[in-house]
Design a protein around this motif. Structure first.
Motif, PDB file in Angstrom:
ATOM      1  N   ASP A 461       0.861  -1.178   0.000  1.00 40.91           N
ATOM      2  CA  ASP A 461       0.000   0.000   0.000  1.00 40.91           C
ATOM      3  C   ASP A 461       0.898   1.229   0.000  1.00 40.91           C
ATOM      4  N   PHE A 462       0.747   2.079  -1.001  1.00 35.51           N
ATOM      5  CA  PHE A 462       1.578   3.279  -1.084  1.00 35.51           C
ATOM      6  C   PHE A 462       1.457   4.135   0.172  1.00 35.51           C
ATOM      7  N   LEU A 463       0.245   4.206   0.728  1.00 39.83           N
ATOM      8  CA  LEU A 463       0.042   5.063   1.887  1.00 39.83           C
ATOM      9  C   LEU A 463       0.677   4.497   3.154  1.00 39.83           C
ATOM     10  N   ALA A 464       1.158   3.253   3.103  1.00 39.44           N
ATOM     11  CA  ALA A 464       1.954   2.744   4.223  1.00 39.44           C
ATOM     12  C   ALA A 464       3.253   3.534   4.338  1.00 39.44           C
ATOM     13  N   TYR A 465       3.827   3.945   3.190  1.00 37.42           N
ATOM     14  CA  TYR A 465       5.019   4.796   3.241  1.00 37.42           C
ATOM     15  C   TYR A 465       4.699   6.070   4.019  1.00 37.42           C
ATOM     16  N   LYS A 466       3.542   6.649   3.696  1.00 34.58           N
ATOM     17  CA  LYS A 466       3.151   7.894   4.363  1.00 34.58           C
ATOM     18  C   LYS A 466       2.916   7.666   5.850  1.00 34.58           C
ATOM     19  N   GLU A 467       2.311   6.523   6.205  1.00 34.03           N
ATOM     20  CA  GLU A 467       2.035   6.267   7.619  1.00 34.03           C
ATOM     21  C   GLU A 467       3.330   6.124   8.422  1.00 34.03           C
ATOM     22  N   TYR A 468       4.357   5.532   7.824  1.00 38.69           N
ATOM     23  CA  TYR A 468       5.650   5.454   8.510  1.00 38.69           C
ATOM     24  C   TYR A 468       6.223   6.851   8.714  1.00 38.69           C
ATOM     25  N   LEU A 469       6.187   7.664   7.666  1.00 35.87           N
ATOM     26  CA  LEU A 469       6.695   9.033   7.776  1.00 35.87           C
ATOM     27  C   LEU A 469       5.856   9.857   8.747  1.00 35.87           C
ATOM     28  N   ARG A 470       4.554   9.606   8.755  1.00 37.42           N
ATOM     29  CA  ARG A 470       3.678  10.349   9.665  1.00 37.42           C
ATOM     30  C   ARG A 470       3.987  10.004  11.120  1.00 37.42           C
ATOM     31  N   MET A 471       4.368   8.739  11.364  1.00 35.62           N
ATOM     32  CA  MET A 471       4.776   8.367  12.715  1.00 35.62           C
ATOM     33  C   MET A 471       6.013   9.162  13.137  1.00 35.62           C
ATOM     34  N   LEU A 472       7.017   9.221  12.253  1.00 33.75           N
ATOM     35  CA  LEU A 472       8.220   9.989  12.571  1.00 33.75           C
ATOM     36  C   LEU A 472       7.881  11.467  12.763  1.00 33.75           C
ATOM     37  N   TYR A 473       7.004  11.961  11.927  1.00 37.17           N
ATOM     38  CA  TYR A 473       6.583  13.368  11.997  1.00 37.17           C
ATOM     39  C   TYR A 473       5.882  13.653  13.322  1.00 37.17           C
ATOM     40  N   ASN A 474       4.912  12.819  13.679  1.00 35.69           N
ATOM     41  CA  ASN A 474       4.143  13.047  14.907  1.00 35.69           C
ATOM     42  C   ASN A 474       4.998  12.883  16.159  1.00 35.69           C
ATOM     43  N   LYS A 475       5.900  11.906  16.126  1.00 33.74           N
ATOM     44  CA  LYS A 475       6.728  11.651  17.305  1.00 33.74           C
ATOM     45  C   LYS A 475       7.740  12.765  17.560  1.00 33.74           C
TER      46      LYS A 475
END
Length: 547
Positions: A461-475
């Motif tokens: 899922d392409f948006l899995a890439y975004k979810e990983y980056l979003r985790m780093l962003y939010n943390k």
């Protein structure tokens, strides 16, 4: 193909991750469940009940001596694609599923088995006003993954629980539901861009037949439908002359659809139409739609799908599994007594799988005289129900092998993230070192497979890439240490599912979700940069010859 040639095919998308005013509220575990223990993976192809046996565990790579049913946990979040709406993505990592285990010997070797409900990638939405269903296919995969562990320190070893609503007084009774049948192929992407895929191209004046599996329809004594069914189809054509489709239902013509030519200075271009018709009669078996395309030798035509909405009896036919959604009396907040007919004995089992992570067995009452099984459900919302017994014809899983321990949820803050296909891990690491030494950037290289495992339940899922980056962003945004750039390292294509078998879908691409040929259709990888409600992304692309 040599390594040098592979590198020449690499397409890099560089995003600038823009900071929003605030991050999404989401709780992330400090560590992934995949960080410890022994894990094994399998896939399913659609939503439904699956049976896992001793031989399946062996095929996954589980050593025989480690197979112990009391220590078994199954993890996975289902196969649905990740929402593009950040606010709807409220959890991260893998969730443990409730399962049914039968294993008198505790090692599955003497006929023991597991029954669990797996959620596939096709989603269905019900329009109550139109009494119709619509569908959405997963854009990146036709296989959806789950994870198995026998590590006794991991998970709660969740098992199916049961409830009974039989003490409640029913307000009304349901003996049917609004069901659907879909005939859909993904073989041709007309624009070679976007998510819209059609079936095979028609041959002029050749009739194609499409069987309709309309099981146990609700009919009267004359075999007419009690409520009209709605048949929907979406043909498409491209030609410099007027063309047409002739549709027949059970050998009776129901439609002639004409397409006028659409042309420009660049030549012809395709268009499509969505057509709905009502049908009032049905055969007990062998219903079909026949389609004939009429044009000239240069004309092109395709069929997107055929969708039938019809009322189905709640009838159980062993050894099949009855699966339905509770459309009758939806939203009335009544207690509805669901009556399942043609039940030959009291061995029937009912699960409410609306929450597919934690299905619940619904206890009802069996009537041996009427051969029915009934149970009460509240009609406040749409519910998914499966009716079966433990000797039914269950779906089978596809083993995918052992999973190496990983822990992206414990990632430290970095400036530059490189997401690479596993084939290019060596080259990606070299590039990361260059950025570290020459640009003084902190870097991290992760593989597409690692991201899928933790952020999209193993399903591409392409948006899995975004979810990983979003985790780093939010943390790390509060500390000012959120990632600044991401590199997608590998060849990409509009053919994310590798339908055409060119094997160039190393890194997924985000294609516009064009439902019609008139809609926009282009890749938009900058979507990966939208990590908060106010974030913006931009990207550039380049072809790399050497590193």
């Amino acid at each position: 193909m040599g390594k040098k040639n592979l590198i020449k095919l690499l397409i890099i998308s560089l995003m600038t991750l823009s900071s929003g005013l605030y991050a999404q509220s989401i709780s992330y575990p400090d560590s992934s469940v995949l960080a410890h223990g022994d894990w094994y993976k399998f896939s399913i192809s659609s939503s439904g009940l699956y049976k896992i046996t001793y031989n399946d565990f062996i095929a996954m790579g589980v050593p025989a001596e480690k197979i112990n049913s009391s220590k078994l946990s199954i993890y996975g979040n289902g196969g649905r694609q990740i929402s593009s709406n950040n606010s709807l993505c409220t959890y991260s990592d893998l969730l443990e599923n409730s399962i049914y285990v039968y294993d008198p010997n505790n090692n599955f070797s003497q006929g023991g088995y597991v029954i669990f409900y797996g959620e596939g990638g096709t989603t269905w939405d019900y329009n109550k006003n139109e009494n119709c269903w619509s569908f959405n296919l997963h854009p990146y995969s036709d296989q959806y993954y789950y994870f198995v562990t026998f590590s006794d320190s991991i998970g709660q070893k969740k098992r199916i629980s049961s409830i009974s609503n039989q003490s409640l007084v029913a307000d009304t009774t349901s003996i049917s539901t609004r069901d659907y049948f879909l005939s859909k192929q993904e073989l041709v992407n007309v624009y070679e861009s976007g998510r819209l895929w059609m079936g095979k191209q028609f041959i002029v004046n050749k009739t194609e037949e499409y069987p309709l599996d309309l099981r146990t329809p609700l009919v009267d004594g004359n075999n007419n439908l009690v409520k009209p069914a709605i048949i929907e189809y979406k043909p498409a054509a491209e030609s410099d002359i007027t063309t047409s489709f002739v549709f027949n239902y059970n050998n009776t013509m129901i439609d002639t659809i004409t397409f006028l030519p659409k042309t420009s200075d660049a030549g012809t271009y395709p268009n499509d139409k969505t057509i709905r018709r009502t049908i009032n009669n049905i055969k007990t078996v062998n219903n079909k739609v026949s389609v004939t395309f009429q044009g000239n030798s240069l004309s092109k035509a395709w069929l997107n799908y055929i969708l039938v909405n019809y009322d189905k009896k709640l009838q159980y036919t062993f050894p099949s599994i009855l699966k339905y959604k509770t459309t009758e009396f939806l939203g009335t907040n009544q207690i509805v007594n669901n009556v399942i007919s043609n039940v030959q004995n009291d061995n029937v089992v009912v699960w409410d799988v609306t929450n597919w992570i934690n299905p619940t067995q619904i206890i009802g009452d069996y009537n041996s005289n009427s051969k029915t099984y009934n149970f009460n459900l509240l009609s406040d919302s749409l519910r998914d129900v499966v009716v079966f017994n433990y000797n039914s014809n269950f779906n089978t899983v596809k083993p995918a092998g052992k999973v190496i321990n990983q822990n992206l949820h414990a990632s430290e803050p970095v400036d530059y993230v490189i997401i690479t296909h596993p084939l290019f891990i060596e080259q990606a690491n070299r590039l990361a070192e260059i950025h570290k030494e020459h640009n003084n950037l902190t870097t991290k290289v992760v593989t597409t497979e690692q991201i899928y495992n933790e952020f999209s339940s193993g399903t591409p899922d392409f948006l899995a890439y975004k979810e990983y980056l979003r985790m780093l962003y939010n943390k790390y945004l509060p500390e000012g240490k959120n990632p600044k750039n991401v590199l997608l390292f590998g060849d990409g294509t509009y053919d994310n599912k590798n339908i055409l078998k060119y094997n160039n879908n190393f890194v997924l691409t985000y294609q516009m979700d064009n439902k019609s040929l008139d809609d926009d259709h282009f890749p938009a990888e900058d979507f990966i940069g939208y990590l908060s409600p106010n974030a913006k992304g931009n990207y550039s692309m380049s072809l790399i010859d050497t590193l």
